[in-house]
Structures are given as C-alpha cells and as structure tokens.
Design an enzyme around this catalytic site. Structure first.
Site, PDB file in Angstrom:
ATOM      1  N   ARG B 116     -30.613 -62.948  13.496  1.00  0.00           N
ATOM      2  CA  ARG B 116     -30.223 -64.412  13.107  1.00  0.00           C
ATOM      3  C   ARG B 116     -28.820 -64.293  13.285  1.00  0.00           C
ATOM      4  NH1 ARG B 116     -32.858 -62.877   8.184  1.00  0.00           N
ATOM      5  NH2 ARG B 116     -35.157 -63.212   8.561  1.00  0.00           N
ATOM      6  N   LYS B 138     -24.654 -74.714  24.078  1.00  0.00           N
ATOM      7  CA  LYS B 138     -25.844 -74.666  24.204  1.00  0.00           C
ATOM      8  C   LYS B 138     -26.353 -73.472  24.906  1.00  0.00           C
ATOM      9  CE  LYS B 138     -26.785 -79.482  25.641  1.00  0.00           C
ATOM     10  NZ  LYS B 138     -27.179 -80.218  26.723  1.00  0.00           N
ATOM     11  N   GLU B 180     -19.519 -80.301  39.687  1.00  0.00           N
ATOM     12  CA  GLU B 180     -19.509 -80.576  38.178  1.00  0.00           C
ATOM     13  C   GLU B 180     -18.038 -80.898  37.808  1.00  0.00           C
ATOM     14  OE1 GLU B 180     -21.136 -80.632  35.371  1.00  0.00           O
ATOM     15  OE2 GLU B 180     -23.188 -79.888  36.299  1.00  0.00           O
ATOM     16  N   LYS B 222     -14.775 -81.850  28.875  1.00  0.00           N
ATOM     17  CA  LYS B 222     -15.980 -81.397  28.272  1.00  0.00           C
ATOM     18  C   LYS B 222     -15.849 -81.204  26.862  1.00  0.00           C
ATOM     19  CE  LYS B 222     -20.532 -79.392  28.583  1.00  0.00           C
ATOM     20  NZ  LYS B 222     -21.357 -78.501  29.154  1.00  0.00           N
ATOM     21  N   GLU B 232     -25.477 -83.680  20.875  1.00  0.00           N
ATOM     22  CA  GLU B 232     -25.859 -84.617  22.018  1.00  0.00           C
ATOM     23  C   GLU B 232     -26.884 -86.202  21.482  1.00  0.00           C
ATOM     24  OE1 GLU B 232     -28.736 -82.803  24.783  1.00  0.00           O
ATOM     25  OE2 GLU B 232     -26.987 -83.276  26.192  1.00  0.00           O
ATOM     26  N   ARG B 236     -21.880 -87.601  24.010  1.00  0.00           N
ATOM     27  CA  ARG B 236     -22.156 -86.323  24.892  1.00  0.00           C
ATOM     28  C   ARG B 236     -23.132 -86.722  25.950  1.00  0.00           C
ATOM     29  NH1 ARG B 236     -23.067 -80.312  22.772  1.00  0.00           N
ATOM     30  NH2 ARG B 236     -23.616 -79.383  24.737  1.00  0.00           N
ATOM     31  N   ASN B 240     -24.290 -86.062  31.144  1.00  0.00           N
ATOM     32  CA  ASN B 240     -25.554 -86.009  31.901  1.00  0.00           C
ATOM     33  C   ASN B 240     -25.455 -86.915  33.137  1.00  0.00           C
ATOM     34  OD1 ASN B 240     -26.758 -84.117  30.114  1.00  0.00           O
ATOM     35  ND2 ASN B 240     -27.447 -85.844  29.077  1.00  0.00           N
ATOM     36  N   HIS B 243     -27.283 -86.149  36.238  1.00  0.00           N
ATOM     37  CA  HIS B 243     -28.463 -85.360  35.786  1.00  0.00           C
ATOM     38  C   HIS B 243     -29.933 -85.685  35.730  1.00  0.00           C
ATOM     39  CE1 HIS B 243     -25.116 -82.784  34.867  1.00  0.00           C
ATOM     40  NE2 HIS B 243     -25.707 -81.693  34.529  1.00  0.00           N
ATOM     41  N   HIS B 247     -31.974 -83.332  37.840  1.00  0.00           N
ATOM     42  CA  HIS B 247     -32.993 -82.384  37.073  1.00  0.00           C
ATOM     43  C   HIS B 247     -34.315 -82.855  37.854  1.00  0.00           C
ATOM     44  CE1 HIS B 247     -30.782 -81.502  33.225  1.00  0.00           C
ATOM     45  NE2 HIS B 247     -30.607 -80.626  33.991  1.00  0.00           N
ATOM     46  N   HIS B 260     -28.051 -75.643  41.154  1.00  0.00           N
ATOM     47  CA  HIS B 260     -28.108 -76.781  40.062  1.00  0.00           C
ATOM     48  C   HIS B 260     -27.029 -77.675  40.392  1.00  0.00           C
ATOM     49  CE1 HIS B 260     -28.024 -78.627  36.298  1.00  0.00           C
ATOM     50  NE2 HIS B 260     -26.679 -78.578  36.255  1.00  0.00           N
TER      51      HIS B 260
END
Lengths: 360, 360
Positions: B116, B138, B180, B222, B232, B236, B240, B243, B247, B260
């Site tokens: 945990r 993330k 990026e 960032k 998010e 935030r 994206n 993206h 994506h 990516h």
C-alpha cells in the site's frame, strides 16, 4: 440508524449502520455516471433483486467475482477493469462493492486504480466485513508470496452496513465476525466487551438489535483508532491484536483450515497467554476473556509445527525492517504494542493455547 | 542546478535538473530500508556502473523491465512485486525507477501499491520522461482495451533529471521529448517557445546547457499547472494540448508507427489547424508554430482512415461522460479548453495536417 463519520487524510465518509437500510443507497448515486457493481454469484442470488430495487430506475452493470481468498489476485483485477472499460465505465462512474471482505478489498482496489480512481460505495454483506474492512480504506489483493501484499489506501465515498444482510450469513461466518468485535472491546472498550458478554446468546442467534449495537460500536472504535492514524504508523497497530499469530496460523495452513476471524480468535487467545506470562493481565482476567471467545466455539486450532509458525510469523509484512511487533493487553480495554516478544514466549503461549484448545 | 518544487495534495517533492547530478542520489536514500531499482537492460548496460557508484556503499536489488509499451501491463507489475517480496522488500524499502516513461509509470505504480505504498525516486533517462512524466504523480499501466486505464496518483519522494543521461539517447527519442517542451511553450510560456526557436540547432544536437534550460523551464511550467490542479479536473487539462488526436493516432496505429512525442507533434499540428479555422490563431502564428515543430522532423503521419480516427478519439478516457474536450490555442502561450469541436472540424483539420505532412 447510526451514522458513523470516518476521517482519513483523503477526506471524510460515513458508515451507516441499521436494519433494512439498503434503500438509502440511491442517495449516494451520481447524477450522470454509470453504476458498476462487483459481487459474488451467491450474494447476488440472495440479495440481487433487493439491491436492484433500491437502485431503480438506474440499472447497475453487474460484474462477478468468484468467492474465496484465492480469487483476490491481480489477474481478477485485470479481468474486472477490462470488463468495465468494455461496458463504458469512465471517471464519473461509481463502483459498488457488494459482498464480503474479498469483494470489498478487490472492489476497493479496482476503484482506486480504475482511471486512477473513481468513486466507490461499500456494502459489506458479512459481519466481519461490516466491523472490520468497512473502516480504514485498506484495499488490495494477494500475491503468491503472501496476503494483501499489494493495494492502496483508498477510502470509499460511503459504507452501508445493513444488518438485515446478515440474516442469510452462515453461523460460522457470523461467529468469525463476532471475534473481531470482541477484539475491539478487548483493545479499547470494556463496555463493548461487557455488552457482548451479556448478550452473547442473542448475538449468536443473529438478533438484529444486538448485532446492530455491536456492529455500530465496533465500527466507532475502529473509526476512532484509524482517524488518529490512517497510515498505520502508530496507534492503529493495536487493531492487529491477535493478528501476528492469527496471520501466521492462516498462512501456515494455506488459508484453508480456518476463516480469517477464527484464526484471529486463536491468535488473540495466544496473545492473552503472553500478556498473562508478562503479568500484564491476571489469570482471572484472562479466563474471563478466554471464556467469551470460546463461547462462540472457534473450530479447533489446526496442527502446525511451532517452528513453522515462527518462520511464517517472521515474514509478516507488519514487521518493519525485521522488528516483530506484538500487541498485548495491559488490562481489559487497554492494548499496548511491544517489540521484545521472544521466540520462547511465542512457543510457550502457543503451547498453552493448544492445551486450551484440547481441553474444550 | 535548479531545484523545482512540485506541490501535490499528497505532499511536496523536488525535481532536480542538472548535468552529472546522479551523485546527489545518496542523499535521498533511507537509513535502514533496502534499495530496489527497476530499469531496462539497455539503460543498465549504459549507466548501471555510474548508478551503482553513486549509491555505494549501498547495493540496490536490480529488477528488469523489458523496454516498450507492451510491457506496461499488470502481469509485469505482478512479477516485479513478487520478486520484491522474495528479495525481502518491506515498507521501509525505497524503489528507484531508472529509465524512460514506461519504467517510470510502472515503477511508480509498483511503489504506489507495494504494501500500500513505499517511497520512490524517479530518475528519468529520456527527455520525454524528464519533461513530462516526472511531474504530476501519474503512474499506471495499460489494459488490452486501452492505454493508462489503470493506475494511481502517487508522487515520488524526488525526481533527478540528469541531463548527462541524454547523451546516450537516440536522436529520434530526443526529438520526441522536444515536442513536449514545445507544447509547454505553446500552452503557457511564449519565452520558452522563443528560446527553443532560437536554440533549435543546439537543442537538436543535444547541447547540455540548452537542454538543461529547456528541461528546467518545461518542468517548471508543468509543475505550475499541476500544482494548481493535481487531479486533472480543471486547468491541468491544457497539458493535453495535442493529446486528443495524438492519442487517437497512436491507438489507431497500435502504438507502433510513432513514438508518443511524435504522435503528439501531429496532434498539436492538427489542434493548431482547428485553432486557425476558429480564428483563434492567425495564419502567420500557425505557420511559425508549424515551422518549429517541423524543424525537428517528426516521421510522416501514418495513413489512418479519418472515420477510424474519430471512432478511436471517442473512446479516449479524457472524455468525461461522453463530452469531447479539446485544447486549442488563443494566441501563443495561451491554451483554452473547449467542448464543442465537431467531427467536421476534426476531419478538416486532419485533412490539412495530412497535406502539410505531404508537402514536407
């Protein structure tokens, strides 16, 4: 209906305890997200219609998790989350875990990691899950190398502990939960212990009013302890009373011989012996505590070689960097954590506990 | 050496940026817990000795994760955590993720769920990982049904972005990270955009001083955005930019055609087209932005049927309850989130972007 607030560092939620309170479920449902429900086929057969009715007109997407500890694995988690993606679950969805401890642990973990966290509601259907796993935000699964080795702290949005659900619980499972309530009394609340002592007969036959009081009090005790220490760094450790050896008994018998609560019953009996040996409890006190635990007739302690038990206990994840922590009692309602329990003390306590078992 | 504080609701940590700063690693190591390290065989062959030296006299337990997105799965997570239990990792252990984005995402997730949650340190070895995944907490893995569908928000204790590690990075991967950084300038910082414009040649050949400035500034941007909105839900979302379609391009080509960052480059070019169609950017502005992105020569946009792209974009998890959010630019350095982009606009933008690609 008691509403017990639980405070964690990730926010607050409420555990509602009462008989026939499933109907309040709809107040927790989101306005627009879908409802997903993880349950076992057995529970769904018994209570599915009732749950559907309380959610109507919303229809949950029902996902099944087979019962039993051996399904508490990452492979099941992967299957469940994949089914959820296929059924269109998104970040606004809510997940309901409707079942016993395994369903709650897996359902909570699925909620914690699905798209990095979605809302979830826990509806525990066993006494053990109501008094134990509904508070604390522990979620997770087992590895081949041990129980609960992966997981998250992830509190639910709400817990609904409906006493009526216990009507269909086998007596052995009811008793397995009673041991956890006895534990709550032993470590922190003399009055709860006395209540269980007084109402033991009613509790044992599943009397709803007695169970409601016992469940609500047990949850309040756990909520107090967890609120003080959500990450299990200090006082929360006392909740592990009976668990060091209880876990070892479970692990040494491959989790097959006893239910979790039953193993904890024997673990508590052993911890009482150590407390007596250390003169932290009088013989009279220990006898009284033993008597209440044994009233609920835990199945016999399975045969385990003492060396094996010590070996398994040494691998328990509750041992930080090699230190073996033990929870003992310094009088009824007062638990203390010690780090200096020797192998010899453990062996002597297990020996006495086995004699106690054989004298039953 | 810039130290950039990152604030999340789970606490604060620091991203250190500089050349040859791996030596500072030992200051982050625990006094008594074991050190576990997840890396790829390639990175370990190049930089293992260096890392070992900086940890000495402590010896890490090294666990390997094969490179590539297809290993970012729960089955690898289960293997890694099982190996950790066998090697004696406990709650006081620290995990170092030493590699690119996949290593960081998996390593972070392993840290988040192992017992945990244990401490972890991220040492990103690609430019993309340094500017992108080192901030925001993330972590996660892919499912068969989609990328990053399971994971946790779990910030590291520290991130060490050593520019020297980029020396051994293939140029294509360097460029994938540059896109990026360009994105960071486009959405929030005109000065960064101008810096990359001015130093594009030095950056493209891996000049350490230019890269350090670009990396530190990108991380700061960032960190600002994420600090305002760790989960998010609001601002935030502007991260994206590029993206939604990026994506979709990746998913429609099974993540095989482009890296990516390269898919994001094409996604940004398409989002610039939509911004121009909506007169949020002038044609001159768009040309200037296109020019900088194309300077770093993204590989050609792979052939994808427009309908397929729309279909894939509709399944993107960034779409809350069916709403398609798009990040567009209202001038250089100013991103806005809109929800009303139509399929026709997307198709027109993809068409223009394909023509742009073919004219290169």
């Amino acid at each position: 209906m008691p509403n017990i607030p639980v405070t964690t560092r990730f926010g607050q939620y409420t555990v509602s305890v009462g008989s026939g309170i499933l109907g309040s479920l709809s107040t927790h449902m989101p306005a627009r997200g879908g409802i997903f429900l993880i349950t076992s086929p057995e529970i769904w057969a018994l209570w599915g219609e009732r749950l559907r009715t309380s959610l109507a007109p919303k229809e949950p997407t029902v996902l099944f998790l087979p019962p039993g500890e051996r399904h508490k694995r990452l492979s099941q988690v992967e299957r469940l989350v994949t089914e959820m993606t296929k059924a269109g679950a998104d970040r606004s969805s809510v997940l309901i875990a409707f079942g016993g401890g395994v369903t709650g642990d897996v359902g909570g973990f699925v909620s914690a990691i699905y798209m990095r966290g979605i809302d979830y509601i826990q509806i525990p259907t066993t006494l053990l899950a109501q008094v134990d796993s509904s508070v604390g935000g522990k979620t997770g699964v087992n590895l081949q190398t041990g129980k609960n080795l992966v997981g998250c702290f992830y509190p639910p949005q709400a817990v609904i502990a409906d006493i009526e659900l216990l009507r269909t619980l086998p007596q052995r499972e009811l008793r397995a939960g009673i041991y956890e309530s006895i534990k709550a009394g032993l470590i922190r609340d003399e009055a709860l212990f006395r209540f269980i002592e007084k109402c033991r007969e009613a509790i044992d036959r599943g009397d709803a009013a007695s169970l409601e009081k016992m469940v609500a009090t047990s949850i309040r005790i756990k909520a107090d302890v967890v609120g003080e220490d959500e990450q299990e760094l200090g006082v929360r450790m006392i909740l592990n009373f009976g668990h060091t050896l209880g876990h070892a008994i479970e692990a040494a018998t491959d989790y097959r011989a006893l239910l979790h609560g039953e193993a904890i019953a024997w673990g508590m009996l052993a911890a009482l012996e150590i407390s007596r040996q250390r003169k932290m409890l009088t013989s009279d006190e220990v006898r009284r505590m033993q008597k209440l635990i044994l009233y609920f007739q835990p199945p016999p302690l399975p045969p385990i070689r003492p060396k094996r038990l010590l070996h398994v206990a040494a691998g328990d994840k509750k041992n930080r960097a090699g230190v073996r922590r033990f929870v003992l009692l310094q009088g009824l309602g007062n638990a203390v954590v010690v780090e200096d329990v020797t192998d010899a003390e453990v062996l002597a306590a297990m020996d006495s506990t086995r004699q106690l078992c054989e004298s039953q």
